[in-house]
Design a protein around this motif. Structure first.
Motif, short mmCIF file in Angstrom:
data_model
loop_
_atom_site.label_atom_id
_atom_site.label_comp_id
_atom_site.label_asym_id
_atom_site.label_seq_id
_atom_site.Cartn_x
_atom_site.Cartn_y
_atom_site.Cartn_z
N PRO A 59 0.83 -1.21 0.00
CA PRO A 59 0.00 0.00 0.00
C PRO A 59 0.86 1.25 0.00
O PRO A 59 1.82 1.36 0.76
CB PRO A 59 -0.80 -0.13 1.31
N LYS A 60 0.55 2.16 -0.88
CA LYS A 60 1.29 3.41 -0.96
C LYS A 60 0.79 4.37 0.11
O LYS A 60 -0.41 4.60 0.24
CB LYS A 60 1.13 4.05 -2.34
N ILE A 61 1.70 4.88 0.89
CA ILE A 61 1.34 5.76 1.99
C ILE A 61 1.45 7.21 1.53
O ILE A 61 2.48 7.63 1.00
CB ILE A 61 2.25 5.52 3.21
N VAL A 196 3.34 -1.56 11.99
CA VAL A 196 2.48 -1.97 10.88
C VAL A 196 2.84 -1.22 9.60
O VAL A 196 2.96 -1.81 8.52
CB VAL A 196 1.00 -1.74 11.24
N LEU A 197 3.02 0.09 9.70
CA LEU A 197 3.36 0.88 8.53
C LEU A 197 4.70 0.45 7.94
O LEU A 197 4.87 0.40 6.72
CB LEU A 197 3.41 2.37 8.90
N THR A 198 5.64 0.11 8.80
CA THR A 198 6.94 -0.35 8.32
C THR A 198 6.81 -1.68 7.59
O THR A 198 7.39 -1.88 6.51
CB THR A 198 7.92 -0.49 9.50
N ARG A 206 12.98 -4.57 12.50
CA ARG A 206 13.70 -5.01 13.70
C ARG A 206 13.94 -3.89 14.71
O ARG A 206 13.80 -4.12 15.92
CB ARG A 206 15.02 -5.68 13.30
N PRO A 207 14.30 -2.67 14.29
CA PRO A 207 14.52 -1.62 15.29
C PRO A 207 13.29 -1.33 16.15
O PRO A 207 13.40 -1.24 17.38
CB PRO A 207 14.91 -0.41 14.44
#
Length: 254
Positions: A59-61, A196-198, A206-207
């Protein structure tokens, strides 16, 4: 005299690099993949073609071009509320707006499930400072991604999720008579939203995962920290963000 024929192991070659032997296969498409074409995942790996397809289909943000004004407003409300806690005598702000599941159950003062997210421990300014620092860091990153109103929705629902977590585990563990204050439910909701966005964008998660784990461990090790609110806020923040992104993606495809 007899001769023996020994079959040599047959290795497949990489479709992208025919001169390279592929010892593994892509975890998504199953094609042979050489070391040059492998993209490591948190579990297993995939080929570069599947990675590119995943990025194209993610999905394009949409990014807002304005400053994160909603984040600044939320920080301002928390700071003003803290100042009022000191100006109004007899701990009126705390007594009026903190969340206690048992008290709310008896009195029906349901506004406390939300207002408690804007009140902080009066004798501990670090509580406010750490929460506002986290709100500033993650708010200015997430608000442009979601837009200010959806961002506000995620934040407020995460506060409610934090209160729900306190209530649920209070019922489960016999601790309903517990006072809770602070923006931690909303902050952990932003942690969940950022995760979720990542993931949806195919980024490195991971960070943020490590940050979430560290904060959870901290909440379990030290008394006076509501891990229940953290967990409730995290789950709701992640869930609401995922739903908003899916709905947004479905709307664009129509």
């Amino acid at each position: 005299m007899t001769s023996q024929h020994t079959d040599q192991p047959q290795f497949q070659t990489c479709p992208r690099h025919p001169d390279q032997i592929a010892y593994t296969r892509c975890g998504r498409c199953g094609r042979p993949t050489c070391t040059q074409c492998q993209v490591p995942l948190e579990v297993g790996m995939m080929c570069v073609d599947c990675r590119d397809e995943h990025i194209r289909n993610a999905p394009k943000i949409k990014y807002a071009k304005t400053a994160p004004t909603m984040t600044y407003a939320l920080i301002g409300i928390n700071v003003v509320a803290y100042i009022l806690q000191w100006l109004i005598p007899n701990y009126w702000m705390l007594r009026t707006f903190l969340f206690n599941p048992l008290y709310v159950q008896i009195t029906g003062e349901w506004w406390r499930v939300l207002t408690s997210g804007f009140i902080h421990a009066q004798a501990n300014p670090t509580h406010l400072l750490l929460n506002m620092f986290s709100l500033w860091i993650f708010g200015k990153a997430i608000e442009p991604m979601l837009g200010k109103w959806r961002y506000l929705l995620v934040y407020l629902l995460s506060i409610l999720g934090g209160s729900a977590g306190v209530w649920f585990f209070g019922e489960l563990m016999g601790g309903l008579n517990t006072n809770t204050v602070g923006a931690s439910g909303g902050i952990f909701g932003l942690f969940g939203a950022f995760f979720v966005l990542t993931k949806l964008r195919g980024g490195e998660s991971r960070p943020i995962t490590i940050l979430i784990v560290i904060n959870f461990v901290y909440g379990f090790l030290f008394p006076g920290i509501s891990w229940q609110a953290h967990l409730g806020g995290l789950v709701i923040g992640a869930l609401v963000t995922w739903i908003l992104q899916r709905v947004d993606g479905a709307t664009r495809r129509q």
